[in-house]
Design a protein around this motif. Structure first.
Motif, short mmCIF file in Angstrom:
data_model
loop_
_atom_site.label_atom_id
_atom_site.label_comp_id
_atom_site.label_asym_id
_atom_site.label_seq_id
_atom_site.Cartn_x
_atom_site.Cartn_y
_atom_site.Cartn_z
N ALA A 28 -5.45 -11.26 9.76
CA ALA A 28 -6.56 -11.55 10.66
C ALA A 28 -6.95 -10.34 11.50
CB ALA A 28 -6.19 -12.72 11.57
N ASN A 29 -5.96 -9.64 12.08
CA ASN A 29 -6.30 -8.55 13.00
C ASN A 29 -6.79 -7.30 12.30
OD1 ASN A 29 -4.04 -7.12 12.10
ND2 ASN A 29 -2.85 -7.44 13.97
N GLN A 30 -6.73 -7.29 10.96
CA GLN A 30 -7.22 -6.14 10.21
C GLN A 30 -8.72 -5.94 10.44
OE1 GLN A 30 -6.73 -2.81 8.06
NE2 GLN A 30 -5.09 -4.23 8.59
N SER A 31 -9.45 -7.02 10.72
CA SER A 31 -10.88 -6.88 10.95
C SER A 31 -11.15 -6.02 12.17
CB SER A 31 -11.53 -8.25 11.11
OG SER A 31 -11.09 -8.90 12.30
N GLY A 155 4.08 -8.05 5.45
CA GLY A 155 3.09 -8.22 6.52
C GLY A 155 2.07 -7.11 6.51
N TRP A 156 2.56 -5.87 6.33
CA TRP A 156 1.65 -4.73 6.30
C TRP A 156 0.68 -4.85 5.12
CZ3 TRP A 156 3.11 -2.27 10.65
CH2 TRP A 156 2.42 -1.12 11.02
N ALA A 157 1.20 -5.24 3.96
CA ALA A 157 0.36 -5.39 2.78
C ALA A 157 -0.64 -6.53 2.95
CB ALA A 157 1.22 -5.63 1.55
N SER A 158 -0.26 -7.59 3.67
CA SER A 158 -1.19 -8.69 3.93
C SER A 158 -2.40 -8.20 4.72
CB SER A 158 -0.48 -9.81 4.70
OG SER A 158 0.58 -10.35 3.96
N GLY A 159 -2.14 -7.31 5.66
CA GLY A 159 -3.25 -6.74 6.41
C GLY A 159 -4.20 -5.98 5.52
N TYR A 160 -3.65 -5.22 4.59
CA TYR A 160 -4.51 -4.46 3.68
C TYR A 160 -5.23 -5.37 2.69
CZ TYR A 160 -2.64 -0.20 5.63
OH TYR A 160 -2.31 0.80 6.49
N ALA A 161 -4.63 -6.51 2.36
CA ALA A 161 -5.33 -7.47 1.51
C ALA A 161 -6.58 -7.99 2.23
CB ALA A 161 -4.40 -8.62 1.14
N GLY A 162 -6.44 -8.27 3.53
CA GLY A 162 -7.59 -8.68 4.31
C GLY A 162 -8.64 -7.60 4.38
N ALA A 163 -8.19 -6.36 4.51
CA ALA A 163 -9.13 -5.24 4.57
C ALA A 163 -9.92 -5.11 3.27
CB ALA A 163 -8.38 -3.94 4.86
N LEU A 164 -9.25 -5.34 2.14
CA LEU A 164 -9.93 -5.25 0.85
C LEU A 164 -11.07 -6.26 0.75
CD1 LEU A 164 -6.96 -4.76 -1.66
CD2 LEU A 164 -8.76 -3.12 -1.13
N VAL A 165 -10.81 -7.47 1.21
CA VAL A 165 -11.86 -8.50 1.17
C VAL A 165 -13.02 -8.11 2.08
CG1 VAL A 165 -12.39 -10.92 1.64
CG2 VAL A 165 -10.19 -10.30 0.61
N LEU A 166 -12.72 -7.66 3.27
CA LEU A 166 -13.76 -7.24 4.21
C LEU A 166 -14.58 -6.09 3.65
CD1 LEU A 166 -11.75 -7.41 7.56
CD2 LEU A 166 -13.86 -8.67 7.07
N LEU A 167 -13.91 -5.10 3.09
CA LEU A 167 -14.61 -3.93 2.57
C LEU A 167 -15.45 -4.28 1.36
CD1 LEU A 167 -11.80 -1.29 3.03
CD2 LEU A 167 -14.05 -1.22 4.10
N ALA A 168 -14.98 -5.20 0.54
CA ALA A 168 -15.77 -5.63 -0.61
C ALA A 168 -17.07 -6.30 -0.14
CB ALA A 168 -14.97 -6.59 -1.48
N ILE A 169 -16.97 -7.11 0.91
CA ILE A 169 -18.17 -7.74 1.48
C ILE A 169 -19.13 -6.69 2.02
CG2 ILE A 169 -19.01 -9.24 3.33
CD1 ILE A 169 -16.35 -10.80 3.08
N LEU A 170 -18.60 -5.74 2.80
CA LEU A 170 -19.44 -4.71 3.41
C LEU A 170 -20.08 -3.81 2.37
CD1 LEU A 170 -17.22 -3.67 6.45
CD2 LEU A 170 -19.10 -5.29 6.40
N ALA A 171 -19.29 -3.43 1.35
CA ALA A 171 -19.83 -2.57 0.30
C ALA A 171 -20.96 -3.26 -0.44
CB ALA A 171 -18.72 -2.16 -0.67
N GLY A 172 -20.78 -4.55 -0.74
CA GLY A 172 -21.82 -5.29 -1.43
C GLY A 172 -23.10 -5.38 -0.61
#
Length: 454
Positions: A28-31, A155-172
């Protein structure tokens, strides 16, 4: 046993649901760290709010450093207060709410509203950073010395998983409708809503152990007493102190990259779409680095794992110094994309490995306090590193290395960045990992002997 089963980071973990709830906060806090701290708000603050590239970058270094200094001042007390009263979970959720609301409010900042933007960012970043400390303080409660590295990496990797989803949305979105610098404000709303929604999972699923009986009727008095005790007994945790000193130095480099990545990408001529795509690949390599740190930790130990990632940082920084010094016309963009992946591996690995090392050195009854000290070192490193980087960049100016060469200011700032990691690696050599772990185990046994049977 299949390969996939062996690679499962939660294999053999008895409290999987609680670990998943804990890691959901990292997701969540990755955003906030990605969109507000690293990628979008620094450029928005410099180019839209301030409206001057040089003055905006200088003011950004001051604003970001100020927010981290506030965190440095409050972190030890918040940690001791949370341990004494059993308030870690409530404070964790409260700070998440504060950061999420502040991110949403940044959408309303306009050109010239420097003080309004600064105050909103400082409030949100203080909440985010304190919450990060509190989240780390749960690690020794939900993990054992045997699986602490794997759970930290998860936990660290979970944050990056959230970042991947966010970045995919932003890139699109940016490919379909490229945003103007002012138009990126709507992504701040996405960051806030993502954070506010995500913290519902740890709010419902994370449990906190019962606080120790301290004999203090007032939690505030208990907090001060425990904090004073921690400082007075610092010599008992000598290896932890040595590690935190080394961590402080190389964390100056890590934090500088976090707070200036967006501006550095601007300086290399990246538009919004390229920035999102570059960060997308960086996040992939960061996730790989975070997961790999857990496996490396089990084979190399805490100190050697940190050494490995420091080597990645040093090599990457040196490569970036060379790329920055040569004339832009002779600097192929594809090479920057390759070298930049080192930052991803370094970011993912060094954070997880360092958090696991502190967890190994920390007795369970001092979790919030010691992770408060860890967070204080990290935030103070950011305050010093970001300010030094920004002021060095501005002090050496925009003069170039000969006709068409790279900026002297940029090269000087990146050379300073490299030095942070080199000195940190030297100081890490003073840490005796086995001695630190023995101290933690002895303390846990002593406390267990004092606890009444349920």
């Amino acid at each position: 046993m299949s390969v996939l089963t062996r690679m499962n980071p939660l294999r053999g973990v008895p409290n999987k649901r609680e670990v998943l709830a804990w890691s959901a906060y990292d997701l969540a806090n990755q955003s906030f760290t990605l969109l507000i701290i690293t990628l979008l708000f620094p450029s928005f603050f410099r180019d839209v709010v301030v409206g001057d590239p040089v003055q905006g970058a200088r003011l950004w270094s001051v604003v970001s450093s100020s927010s981290l200094l506030i965190v440095v001042l409050v972190s030890p007390f918040v940690g001791a207060f949370a341990d004494a009263g059993g308030f870690k979970k409530r404070l964790l959720i409260a700070t998440g709410l504060g950061a999420g609301v502040s991110a949403c409010a940044l959408t309303g900042v306009g050109a010239g509203e420097v003080w309004f933007a600064a105050l909103l960012f400082i409030a949100g970043n203080v909440c985010y950073q304190v919450g990060e400390n509190l989240l780390a303080a749960f690690l020794p409660e939900i993990a054992t010395p045997r699986n602490v590295a794997r759970i930290s990496a998860f936990g660290w990797a979970s944050g990056y998983a959230g970042a991947l989803v966010l970045l995919a949305i932003l890139a699109g979105v940016s490919i379909v409708a490229p945003p103007t610098p002012d138009g990126t404000r709507w992504f701040f709303l996405l960051a806030g809503l993502w954070f506010l929604t995500g913290i519902m999972v740890p709010a419902l699923g994370l449990r906190e152990s019962r606080p120790m009986e301290t004999g203090d009727a007032n939690p505030v008095a208990g907090a001060f007493r425990r904090l004073t005790e921690t400082v007075s007994q610092a010599t008992k945790y000598r290896q932890l102190v040595r590690f935190l000193v080394a961590f402080f130095v190389f964390a100056m480099g890590v934090q500088t990259v976090v707070y200036f990545a967006g501006i550095l990408l601007d300086d290399f001529g990246f538009d919004a779409a390229k920035k999102f795509l570059f960060m997308l690949q960086l996040t992939l390599t960061a996730g790989i680095g975070a997961v790999a740190s857990g496996f490396l930790h089990n084979r190399l130990g805490s100190r050697n794992t940190v050494y490995f990632y420091l080597g990645v940082w040093i090599a990457t920084c040196l490569g970036l110094v060379v790329l920055t010094a040569v004339p832009p016309a002779s600097r192929p963009e594809w090479l920057f994309w390759i070298v930049g992946n080192g930052f991803g591996v370094g970011l993912g690995g060094i954070g997880s490995a360092s958090r696991a090392a502190v967890g190994r050195f920390t007795p369970t009854h001092k979790t919030a306090e010691f992770f408060g000290l860890w967070g204080m070192a990290y935030k103070l490193a950011g305050a010093v590193g970001a300010l030094a980087f920004g002021q060095t960049k501005a002090a050496f100016g925009t003069a170039t290395f000969g006709p068409g060469g790279g900026s002297v200011g940029d090269v000087a700032a990146l050379a300073l960045l490299t030095l942070f990691f080199v000195v940190g690696a030297v100081l890490l050599g003073r840490v005796d990992e086995r001695a630190g772990l023995r101290r933690s185990v002895r303390e846990n046994r002593a406390i267990a002997a004092l606890r009444p049977m349920p």
